[in-house]
Design an enzyme around this catalytic site. Structure first.
Site, PDB file in Angstrom:
ATOM      1  N   ARG A   1       3.302   8.857 -13.475  1.00  0.00           N
ATOM      2  CA  ARG A   1       3.583   7.511 -12.987  1.00  0.00           C
ATOM      3  C   ARG A   1       4.393   6.725 -14.015  1.00  0.00           C
ATOM      4  NH1 ARG A   1      -0.707   2.838 -10.911  1.00  0.00           N
ATOM      5  NH2 ARG A   1       0.852   1.201 -10.697  1.00  0.00           N
TER       6      ARG A   1
ATOM      7  N   TYR B   1       5.589  -5.671  -1.620  1.00  0.00           N
ATOM      8  CA  TYR B   1       6.605  -4.655  -1.905  1.00  0.00           C
ATOM      9  C   TYR B   1       7.999  -5.068  -1.455  1.00  0.00           C
ATOM     10  CZ  TYR B   1       2.728  -1.689  -3.185  1.00  0.00           C
ATOM     11  OH  TYR B   1       1.612  -1.184  -3.815  1.00  0.00           O
TER      12      TYR B   1
ATOM     13  N   CYS C   1      -3.746   2.135   4.043  1.00  0.00           N
ATOM     14  CA  CYS C   1      -3.285   1.313   2.923  1.00  0.00           C
ATOM     15  C   CYS C   1      -4.133   0.048   2.902  1.00  0.00           C
ATOM     16  CB  CYS C   1      -1.806   0.967   3.111  1.00  0.00           C
ATOM     17  SG  CYS C   1      -1.083  -0.044   1.791  1.00  0.00           S
TER      18      CYS C   1
ATOM     19  N   ASN D   1      -0.409   7.856  -2.138  1.00  0.00           N
ATOM     20  CA  ASN D   1       0.958   7.350  -1.997  1.00  0.00           C
ATOM     21  C   ASN D   1       1.996   8.441  -2.264  1.00  0.00           C
ATOM     22  OD1 ASN D   1       0.695   4.574  -1.302  1.00  0.00           O
ATOM     23  ND2 ASN D   1      -0.067   4.156  -3.366  1.00  0.00           N
TER      24      ASN D   1
ATOM     25  N   HIS E   1       4.180  -0.029   2.874  1.00  0.00           N
ATOM     26  CA  HIS E   1       4.794  -0.777   1.773  1.00  0.00           C
ATOM     27  C   HIS E   1       6.136  -1.389   2.156  1.00  0.00           C
ATOM     28  CE1 HIS E   1       2.227   1.221  -1.634  1.00  0.00           C
ATOM     29  NE2 HIS E   1       1.519   0.611  -0.708  1.00  0.00           N
TER      30      HIS E   1
END
Length: 421
Positions: free
Chosen positions: A90, A244, A164, A144, A194
């Site tokens: 990440r 987002y 989500c 995700n 998102h």
């Protein structure tokens, strides 16, 4: 009822356990299996999970295992919350795109594509093993990028629904602002994972009165501050975009901001170290307050509601999920995966009808959905050219030179997870 959690060693897991304990009348779990290859961390989380159940007098059995096939055998539902490559991957997703002047984020843009490429093959392998061990089990995906992962699962014929926490987070925040019970608030929530907008906020259920104009008029500053967007953006759009959308509506400002502060991945990694130290305390028998800052707020409530509707005979329920479009948004293919309110019961999720989407929003949805199709193709078949085309198609990239540079960096940083690279 037996549930299995793949990625059970996640620091998220106590949030989930707390929900199972508090909401046992909604979802009567008799056995819960936490599955994770990280044995030491898994035992730490498992011990805390048992203490949480004991504190709340939950009679369910909690076990832990690193054996996926044994863990999912006989499960009624399997929850996926894994992170291929961990926080280290990440961190890379959030940093190398910045070298090209693009947003570094783990679920959208170039970083989101990298995560999809690493994740889809692993999830599909897990799903096939679930299908062999428990052919009737539902797969609830919280991994995700949820939209792409759910599309992969559904196209492979799995019984899957994507989940989500954005919508339930909005529901709870709006209910508090409006001083009503959360169950009274229904969102006209439309888009892709998102990439969603709240087109209406109805009090009293799907047919209730739309109070969105009143919400924006009376609480617009608070909502805008929470989204980190100017109040004027909400007023001009007349809707509430998800957080987002900031990556799209304020891309250059976000890139500058990301280049000036520690990455979210670094913050989360530090928080996880602190959480694991707390979890190791044998006196701790509830989720710590720090967990609320980790992300995933209200995940447990959303997961319990979804699993109950699919399994516990409590349906049909109406809940925001990720599932096949099936004509709901007529400008998208039927097999696109959208995030909308859906009727959920033992047969799965069926999207509720939505009003025609304004071109201002529909255009971006179409654009990103096309990218997701290309991203899934790259995840399934590999190849530099497929990665390049997916990046070129993404509205946060969209330029030949950027796509070339990002492709090189993506492949260089993910060789260990992409056998074809």
């Amino acid at each position: 009822m037996k549930l299995a959690v793949v990625g059970g060693g996640s620091t998220y897991t106590p949030e989930l356990i707390d929900g199972f304990a508090r909401l046992r009348d909604t979802l009567p779990v008799s056995e819960l299996v936490l599955i994770d290859p990280a044995a030491e961390r898994l035992e730490l989380i498992g011990a805390l999970a048992r203490r949480i159940f004991a504190r709340q007098d939950h009679p369910g059995l909690i076990t832990t295992t690193s054996d996926l096939d044994a863990g999912v055998a006989g499960a009624d539902a399997v929850l996926l919350q894994l992170r291929v490559g961990g926080q280290a991957a990440r961190l890379r997703d959030e940093t190398w795109p910045l070298e090209c002047g693009c947003v570094g984020q783990e679920t959208t843009g170039a970083g989101g594509l990298a995560k999809a490429l690493r994740t889809v093959p692993v999830v599909l392998d897990i799903a096939e093993r679930v299908r062999r061990a428990s052919p009737d089990a539902w797969i609830i995906d919280f991994t995700n990028p949820v939209g792409i992962v759910t599309r992969a699962l559904l196209r492979a014929g799995h019984k899957a629904v994507g989940l989500c926490n954005v919508a339930i987070g909005f529901q709870r925040k709006f209910a508090a602002l409006l001083d009503v019970a959360p169950a009274e608030v229904h969102l006209d929530h439309v888009g892709l994972n998102h990439l969603t907008w709240e087109l209406g906020v109805r009090v009293g259920g799907p047919g209730g009165r739309d109070v969105l104009p009143e919400l924006l008029a009376g609480h617009g500053d608070a909502v805008a501050a929470d989204l980190r967007l100017p109040r004027a953006v909400l007023d001009r759009l007349g809707v509430v975009p998800s957080y987002y959308l900031r990556y799209f509506y304020a891309h250059d400002a976000v890139v500058r901001e990301l280049g000036e502060k520690p990455s979210r991945a670094a913050e989360v990694a530090a928080m996880e170290r602190e959480l694991l130290a707390l979890y190791a305390d044998p006196a701790l028998d509830e989720k710590p307050a720090l967990l609320a800052k980790r992300g995933g707020a209200f995940y447990s409530e959303a997961a319990v509601d979804l699993a109950a509707a699919l399994l516990a005979g409590g349906g049909p329920a109406v809940q925001v999920v990720n599932t096949y479009n099936g004509g709901t948004l007529p400008f998208l293919p039927d097999d696109a995966v959208i995030e909308v309110q859906a009727r959920v019961d033992g047969s799965g999720a069926a999207p509720l009808a939505v009003a025609a989407l304004d071109p201002l929003f529909a255009g971006l949805v179409s654009h990103v959905s096309a990218y997701e199709d290309l991203a899934l193709d790259a995840a399934l078949r590999g190849g530099r050219e497929r990665v390049f085309k997916a990046l070129l198609a993404h509205p946060l990239v969209g330029q030949f030179d950027l796509a070339e540079g990002l492709t090189d960096r993506l492949l260089a940083h993910n060789k260990e997870h992409l056998p074809w690279a």
